[in-house]
Design a protein around this motif. Structure first.
Motif, mmCIF file in Angstrom:
data_model
loop_
_atom_site.group_PDB
_atom_site.id
_atom_site.type_symbol
_atom_site.label_atom_id
_atom_site.label_comp_id
_atom_site.label_asym_id
_atom_site.label_seq_id
_atom_site.Cartn_x
_atom_site.Cartn_y
_atom_site.Cartn_z
ATOM 1 N N ILE A 74 0.785 -1.100 0.115
ATOM 2 C CA ILE A 74 0.128 0.122 0.101
ATOM 3 C C ILE A 74 0.843 1.235 0.122
ATOM 4 N N MET A 75 0.395 2.197 -0.854
ATOM 5 C CA MET A 75 1.190 3.445 -1.041
ATOM 6 C C MET A 75 -0.048 4.619 -0.447
ATOM 7 N N PHE A 76 -0.082 5.331 0.667
ATOM 8 C CA PHE A 76 -0.942 6.564 0.799
ATOM 9 C C PHE A 76 0.092 7.796 0.665
ATOM 10 N N LEU A 77 -0.592 8.569 -0.136
ATOM 11 C CA LEU A 77 0.056 10.020 -0.246
ATOM 12 C C LEU A 77 -0.701 10.761 0.829
ATOM 13 N N LYS A 78 0.207 10.999 1.792
ATOM 14 C CA LYS A 78 -0.331 11.818 2.971
ATOM 15 C C LYS A 78 -0.281 13.027 2.750
ATOM 16 N N THR A 79 -1.511 13.460 2.238
ATOM 17 C CA THR A 79 -1.437 15.146 1.832
ATOM 18 C C THR A 79 -1.828 15.808 3.259
ATOM 19 N N HIS A 80 -1.496 17.248 3.271
ATOM 20 C CA HIS A 80 -1.414 18.020 4.514
ATOM 21 C C HIS A 80 -2.951 18.442 4.911
ATOM 22 N N LYS A 81 -3.068 18.420 6.146
ATOM 23 C CA LYS A 81 -4.197 18.854 6.828
ATOM 24 C C LYS A 81 -5.642 18.207 6.295
ATOM 25 N N THR A 82 -5.534 17.174 5.906
ATOM 26 C CA THR A 82 -6.824 16.268 5.245
ATOM 27 C C THR A 82 -7.453 15.467 5.964
ATOM 28 N N ALA A 83 -6.912 15.261 7.319
ATOM 29 C CA ALA A 83 -7.101 14.012 8.106
ATOM 30 C C ALA A 83 -6.178 12.881 7.676
ATOM 31 N N SER A 84 -5.162 13.069 7.376
ATOM 32 C CA SER A 84 -4.043 12.051 6.863
ATOM 33 C C SER A 84 -3.478 11.425 8.085
ATOM 34 N N SER A 85 -3.298 12.173 9.174
ATOM 35 C CA SER A 85 -2.494 11.474 10.364
ATOM 36 C C SER A 85 -3.360 10.353 10.692
ATOM 37 N N THR A 86 -4.862 10.776 10.671
ATOM 38 C CA THR A 86 -5.800 9.492 11.045
ATOM 39 C C THR A 86 -5.637 8.420 10.295
ATOM 40 N N VAL A 87 -5.532 8.619 8.903
ATOM 41 C CA VAL A 87 -5.417 7.470 7.917
ATOM 42 C C VAL A 87 -4.084 6.744 8.004
ATOM 43 N N LEU A 88 -2.986 7.672 8.409
ATOM 44 C CA LEU A 88 -1.516 6.931 8.590
ATOM 45 C C LEU A 88 -1.674 5.864 9.771
ATOM 46 N N ASN A 89 -2.319 6.584 10.851
ATOM 47 C CA ASN A 89 -2.628 5.616 12.169
ATOM 48 C C ASN A 89 -2.870 4.216 11.848
ATOM 49 N N MET A 90 -4.078 4.160 11.112
ATOM 50 C CA MET A 90 -4.607 3.058 10.747
ATOM 51 C C MET A 90 -3.458 2.063 10.014
ATOM 52 N N LEU A 91 -2.913 2.378 8.965
ATOM 53 C CA LEU A 91 -2.023 1.850 8.270
ATOM 54 C C LEU A 91 -0.732 1.537 9.182
ATOM 55 N N TYR A 92 -0.524 2.360 10.060
ATOM 56 C CA TYR A 92 0.613 1.831 11.075
ATOM 57 C C TYR A 92 0.285 0.828 12.121
ATOM 58 N N ARG A 93 -1.098 0.901 12.231
ATOM 59 C CA ARG A 93 -1.569 -0.292 12.991
ATOM 60 C C ARG A 93 -2.015 -1.567 12.438
ATOM 61 N N PHE A 94 -2.303 -1.512 11.204
ATOM 62 C CA PHE A 94 -2.228 -2.700 10.471
ATOM 63 C C PHE A 94 -1.125 -3.299 10.300
ATOM 64 N N GLY A 95 -0.108 -2.567 9.912
ATOM 65 C CA GLY A 95 1.169 -3.081 9.489
ATOM 66 C C GLY A 95 1.880 -3.565 10.648
ATOM 67 N N GLU A 96 1.784 -2.866 11.770
ATOM 68 C CA GLU A 96 2.482 -3.602 13.002
ATOM 69 C C GLU A 96 1.920 -4.699 13.480
ATOM 70 N N GLU A 97 0.641 -4.771 13.567
ATOM 71 C CA GLU A 97 -0.060 -6.009 14.016
ATOM 72 C C GLU A 97 0.384 -7.226 12.973
ATOM 73 N N ARG A 98 0.713 -6.755 11.858
ATOM 74 C CA ARG A 98 1.167 -8.061 10.883
ATOM 75 C C ARG A 98 2.554 -8.109 10.617
ATOM 76 N N ASN A 99 3.252 -7.450 11.292
ATOM 77 C CA ASN A 99 4.760 -7.377 11.078
ATOM 78 C C ASN A 99 4.925 -6.913 9.696
ATOM 79 N N LEU A 100 4.401 -6.129 8.997
ATOM 80 C CA LEU A 100 4.459 -5.700 7.480
ATOM 81 C C LEU A 100 5.932 -4.756 7.921
#
Ligand SMILES: Nc1ncnc2c1ncn2[C@@H]1O[C@H](COP(=O)(O)OS(=O)(=O)O)[C@@H](OP(=O)(O)O)[C@H]1O
Length: 505
Positions: A74-100
């Motif tokens: 997955i590639m997420f383009l983290k645009t500025h001031k768009t709620a992108s930190s909330t989205v990135l948090n999900m990616l971090y969680r998903f990846g961390e839980e699965r050792n990605l």
């Protein structure tokens, strides 16, 4: 009868001790028992693993997705001031839980605002030499370079926001960073006559004009024409399979979950990086958390300078809103175009189905909020968050809010809850330390401090950690300053070469 009473008294007072002693003993036994019981009820966290954490309940999966396989490239383009930190948090969680494996920046952003270069990724060793699963930190998009890092079957997605709301957020956050904003009294003044304040040659002014367009890798100062706007839109559509819309965050999450074939809990989130809308009694002038933190950390630069400044005036008339749309015409075009197709996608998905799934998502967020968060899940100012590892980074004079964890959670629930509220900076450090474990350096120890930069501003943070065991990341490596103020490794010769070229721009 007399004899029996006398015998009893003899037994109790003579052989077994006085009655008061027995009463006292019973009293202490009762107290000890009650304490044990309360300890079990309220303090299960430290010792017992949760038999049935809320995160392992069947509701965590959500409605069936059929027989699809979850996307992990997955590639997420983290645009500025768009709620992108909330989205990135999900990616971090998903990846961390699965050792990605994450394509992480050397500092905190992938070379932003310079166009992305593959060498900005920590551990990059040439095209596709390492398998990276997820990439999502701030960057200025540059497809050929991203393709060197990410596998061919990568799912690209991003998020946009109404340019007026985005301008408010950007003005509040980057008031001291973007020269065009710094000079304006308020956002309304800026909107009245942007050209009076805006010089395209000045560093960081991209935060003040067509920021989305810029983040997608295009020229934010180009004159608007329908042809140019259509060309930009087409370029984005060629690469990005999904464009989320911040204003319809929950619907976006349902589309995302179906596109990625992810369980419901993976897209349930608490809003991160939110700005305090109304000033609290002590927040009009300096003395804010950011000021104190900067002083404590000895940072006199940008964060420190915000002390004593007034909160920015963000009020806008309808006319000023319209002027901001014109000023950000390229972004406004993108927003309208992708908003239209977003709703077409929802029509294809089915409006009724969408409503049902959004309702489930909201219910789940409320349940997890009650379980995980203190104060009923209300975001709080950073200074009120006792654990510095979950305090959000502060920029400018507005306050960025965070959360506190509900006390007394069992270990499994606490870990899962913590992941949902861990701010971007701290989460990146944690993932970095897991991907690049290094021996603990005793001289820096737990209180080691690292200079950081995030969202274009400077500050300090304490790299000590709670909750999860941390190894030292790149903090003690030989480093030099990055363009955005974060630090990069000196030892990376290839990167040095790249940076020299970049300085010439
Ligand atoms: N779930 C959800 N829905 C809608 N809006 C949300 C959500 N989560 C965060 N936000 C708002 O997004 C703003 C922060 O954006 P980013 O995280 O992209 O900022 S940053 O560029 O990473 O600094 C910031 O906007 P402002 O509060 O207007 O500044 C957040 O409140």
């Amino acid at each position: 009868m007399m004899t029996r009473n006398r015998m009893l008294r003899w037994l109790v007072c003579g052989r077994l001790g006085p009655v008061w002693m027995w009463k006292a003993l019973l009293f202490f036994v009762a107290i000890a028992f009650a304490t044990q019981l309360l300890g079990i009820i309220f303090n299960k966290s430290s010792t017992q693993p949760a038999a049935h954490s809320i995160f392992s309940s069947p509701d965590a999966q959500g409605p069936s997705l059929g027989s699809c396989q979850p996307h992990t490239h997955i590639m997420f383009l983290k645009t500025h001031k768009t709620a992108s930190s909330t989205v990135l948090n999900m990616l971090y969680r998903f990846g961390e839980e699965r050792n990605l494996r994450f394509a992480l920046p050397l500092g905190y952003q992938l070379g932003y605002p310079l166009p992305f270069n593959a060498h900005r990724v920590k551990g990059y060793r040439g095209p596709r030499a390492t398998e990276f699963h997820i990439m999502g930190n701030h960057m200025r998009f540059n497809r050929p370079e991203v393709e060197k890092v990410m596998p061919a079957d990568t799912f690209y997605f991003s998020i946009i926001r109404d340019p007026v709301a985005l301008a408010e957020s950007s003005f509040a956050y980057y008031k001291e960073v973007a020269p065009a904003f710094r000079k304006a009294k308020g956002l309304g003044d800026f909107a009245d006559d942007p050209n009076k304040y805006y010089d395209p040659r000045l560093r960081n002014n991209h935060y003040a004009r067509n920021l989305l367009w810029f983040d997608f890798g295009m020229d934010n100062n180009a004159n608007f024409s329908v042809e140019l706007a259509q060309h930009g839109e087409a370029m984005i559509r060629q690469t990005f399979r999904l464009i989320l819309v911040s204003e319809y965050f929950d619907q976006s999450m349902i589309l995302l979950r179906h596109a990625l074939c992810w369980p419901l809990d993976a897209v349930v989130s608490f809003s991160l990086n939110a700005r305090q809308q109304k000033p609290s009694s002590n927040s009009i002038m300096g003395g804010s958390w950011v000021g104190k933190a900067a002083v404590a950390a000895g940072v006199g630069a940008r964060a420190g300078r915000s002390q004593g400044k007034m909160l920015p005036n963000l009020s806008l008339t309808d006319h000023q809103r319209e002027k901001l749309r014109q000023w950000n015409a390229l972004d406004w075009y993108l927003y309208k175009a992708f908003n239209r197709t977003f709703w077409e996608d929802i029509d294809k998905f089915g409006r009724a189905q969408m409503e049902q799934e959004v309702a489930l998502l909201r219910m789940r967020r409320e349940i997890l909020g009650r379980v995980c968060l203190r104060d009923g899940g209300k975001p709080v100012e950073a200074y009120r968050i006792r654990d510095k590892n979950i305090r959000p980074f502060q920029s400018g004079v507005v306050k960025i809010l965070g959360y506190e964890l509900q006390p007394g959670l069992d270990n499994a629930t606490r870990t899962a809850c913590l992941r949902m509220i861990r701010p971007e900076i701290q989460y990146k450090d944690l993932l970095d330390s897991k991907q690049f474990p290094r021996p603990v350096q005793p001289q820096l120890g737990q209180q080691g401090q690292g200079l950081l930069a995030a969202g274009g501003a400077f500050g300090r943070h304490d790299s000590s950690r709670t909750g999860e065991k941390m190894m030292m990341g790149e903090a003690e490596m030989e480093r030099e300053r990055d363009w955005d103020g974060s630090r990069i490794m000196k030892s990376n010769q290839t990167l040095k070469g790249v940076r020299e070229k970049e300085r010439l721009r």
